[in-house]
Design a protein around this motif. Sequence first.
Motif, PDB file in Angstrom:
ATOM      1  N   ASN A   1       0.833  -1.206   0.000  1.00 28.05           N
ATOM      2  CA  ASN A   1       0.000   0.000   0.000  1.00 28.05           C
ATOM      3  C   ASN A   1       0.868   1.256   0.000  1.00 28.05           C
ATOM      4  OD1 ASN A   1      -2.352  -1.468  -0.022  1.00 28.05           O
ATOM      5  ND2 ASN A   1      -2.829  -1.131   2.134  1.00 28.05           N
ATOM      6  N   ARG A   2       1.949   1.254   0.775  1.00 24.36           N
ATOM      7  CA  ARG A   2       2.832   2.425   0.800  1.00 24.36           C
ATOM      8  C   ARG A   2       3.503   2.633  -0.562  1.00 24.36           C
ATOM      9  NH1 ARG A   2       2.810   0.865   6.037  1.00 24.36           N
ATOM     10  NH2 ARG A   2       4.548  -0.563   6.210  1.00 24.36           N
ATOM     11  N   LEU A   3       3.921   1.551  -1.188  1.00 19.10           N
ATOM     12  CA  LEU A   3       4.549   1.675  -2.509  1.00 19.10           C
ATOM     13  C   LEU A   3       3.540   2.157  -3.558  1.00 19.10           C
ATOM     14  CD1 LEU A   3       6.774  -1.544  -2.541  1.00 19.10           C
ATOM     15  CD2 LEU A   3       7.510   0.822  -2.143  1.00 19.10           C
TER      16      LEU A   3
ATOM     17  N   HIS B   1      -6.094  12.344   2.480  1.00 21.14           N
ATOM     18  CA  HIS B   1      -6.082  11.782   3.839  1.00 21.14           C
ATOM     19  C   HIS B   1      -4.884  10.863   3.943  1.00 21.14           C
ATOM     20  CE1 HIS B   1      -7.089   8.984   7.126  1.00 21.14           C
ATOM     21  NE2 HIS B   1      -7.637  10.047   7.656  1.00 21.14           N
ATOM     22  N   ARG B   2      -3.961  11.223   4.815  1.00 27.74           N
ATOM     23  CA  ARG B   2      -2.741  10.431   4.984  1.00 27.74           C
ATOM     24  C   ARG B   2      -3.047   9.153   5.754  1.00 27.74           C
ATOM     25  NH1 ARG B   2       3.246  12.208   5.911  1.00 27.74           N
ATOM     26  NH2 ARG B   2       3.087  11.897   3.705  1.00 27.74           N
ATOM     27  N   PRO B   3      -2.584   8.010   5.243  1.00 28.04           N
ATOM     28  CA  PRO B   3      -2.861   6.752   5.944  1.00 28.04           C
ATOM     29  C   PRO B   3      -2.074   6.635   7.237  1.00 28.04           C
ATOM     30  CG  PRO B   3      -1.438   6.367   4.057  1.00 28.04           C
ATOM     31  CD  PRO B   3      -1.829   7.817   4.019  1.00 28.04           C
ATOM     32  N   GLY B   4      -2.649   5.962   8.199  1.00 29.20           N
ATOM     33  CA  GLY B   4      -1.929   5.649   9.420  1.00 29.20           C
ATOM     34  C   GLY B   4      -1.041   4.441   9.167  1.00 29.20           C
TER      35      GLY B   4
ATOM     36  N   ALA C   1      -6.334   3.928   6.418  1.00 24.67           N
ATOM     37  CA  ALA C   1      -6.664   4.160   5.011  1.00 24.67           C
ATOM     38  C   ALA C   1      -6.094   5.487   4.557  1.00 24.67           C
ATOM     39  CB  ALA C   1      -8.186   4.157   4.823  1.00 24.67           C
ATOM     40  N   GLY C   2      -5.620   5.496   3.339  1.00 20.76           N
ATOM     41  CA  GLY C   2      -5.222   6.732   2.690  1.00 20.76           C
ATOM     42  C   GLY C   2      -6.247   7.033   1.617  1.00 20.76           C
ATOM     43  N   ILE C   3      -6.439   8.315   1.346  1.00 19.74           N
ATOM     44  CA  ILE C   3      -7.387   8.717   0.302  1.00 19.74           C
ATOM     45  C   ILE C   3      -6.624   9.572  -0.706  1.00 19.74           C
ATOM     46  CG2 ILE C   3      -9.527   9.930  -0.222  1.00 19.74           C
ATOM     47  CD1 ILE C   3     -10.413   9.291   2.667  1.00 19.74           C
ATOM     48  N   TYR C   4      -6.753   9.207  -1.965  1.00 19.42           N
ATOM     49  CA  TYR C   4      -6.030   9.881  -3.038  1.00 19.42           C
ATOM     50  C   TYR C   4      -7.016  10.307  -4.116  1.00 19.42           C
ATOM     51  CZ  TYR C   4      -2.267   7.787  -0.510  1.00 19.42           C
ATOM     52  OH  TYR C   4      -1.422   7.435   0.502  1.00 19.42           O
ATOM     53  N   GLN C   5      -6.814  11.515  -4.621  1.00 17.24           N
ATOM     54  CA  GLN C   5      -7.693  12.049  -5.659  1.00 17.24           C
ATOM     55  C   GLN C   5      -6.919  12.117  -6.965  1.00 17.24           C
ATOM     56  OE1 GLN C   5      -9.101  16.027  -4.888  1.00 17.24           O
ATOM     57  NE2 GLN C   5     -10.994  15.568  -5.943  1.00 17.24           N
ATOM     58  N   SER C   6      -7.545  11.576  -7.987  1.00 21.50           N
ATOM     59  CA  SER C   6      -6.922  11.542  -9.305  1.00 21.50           C
ATOM     60  C   SER C   6      -6.787  12.956  -9.863  1.00 21.50           C
ATOM     61  CB  SER C   6      -7.786  10.692 -10.243  1.00 21.50           C
ATOM     62  OG  SER C   6      -7.214  10.656 -11.520  1.00 21.50           O
ATOM     63  N   PRO C   7      -5.734  13.217 -10.627  1.00 23.29           N
ATOM     64  CA  PRO C   7      -5.553  14.564 -11.194  1.00 23.29           C
ATOM     65  C   PRO C   7      -6.563  14.894 -12.283  1.00 23.29           C
ATOM     66  CG  PRO C   7      -3.861  13.093 -12.026  1.00 23.29           C
ATOM     67  CD  PRO C   7      -4.650  12.327 -11.001  1.00 23.29           C
ATOM     68  N   ALA C   8      -7.211  13.894 -12.854  1.00 28.35           N
ATOM     69  CA  ALA C   8      -8.136  14.135 -13.965  1.00 28.35           C
ATOM     70  C   ALA C   8      -9.453  14.698 -13.485  1.00 28.35           C
ATOM     71  CB  ALA C   8      -8.385  12.826 -14.714  1.00 28.35           C
TER      72      ALA C   8
END
Length: 163
Positions: A131-133, A147-150, A156-163
């Motif tokens: 998950n970190r990789l 949202h940075r994962p613990g 959980a981490g939350i990532y938003q796509s650039p598109a």
Amino acid sequence: MSGWVAEYDRANIGRDVPPPASRQLAERADWVISSDLPRAVSSLRALDREPVRTDALYREAGLPVYHAGSLRLTPVAWTAIFRGLWLCGISGEVEPLREAKRRAALAAESLMHLSPKPQGTVLLMGHGMMNRLIARALLQRGCRETHRPGKGYWSAGIYQSPA
């Protein structure tokens, strides 16, 4: 230790109960995918979700195991030592770090194209190191971490796509 690692890979999560925050994230996901290892799939079941796809692409990076004579440590201590060796490039019989990074890049590309709707959400149930990789690969592709994962289970981490 190699037997312990093999058993861990075959194990589910037992009676572990996800926290409310994890349940809320899982409920909002439009698309759910998972590592094919039993503990990832059983984690989703604990969240009342079923993956639409499981894939070895999202599996945890292998843990090299070395014989250390009669030295006795806990599995947690051995895991930390062996993971440290792996991060230093000593991979033994398992996938080396550079290959795991390559696999994480493929996983990141896959995740960025999986959502069934333009602003949809994808939930990946995976494993710590991978998950970190994958998170690093998502950031390299222009995704934004909202949202940075613990570091613990159910983080959980939350990532938003650039598109």
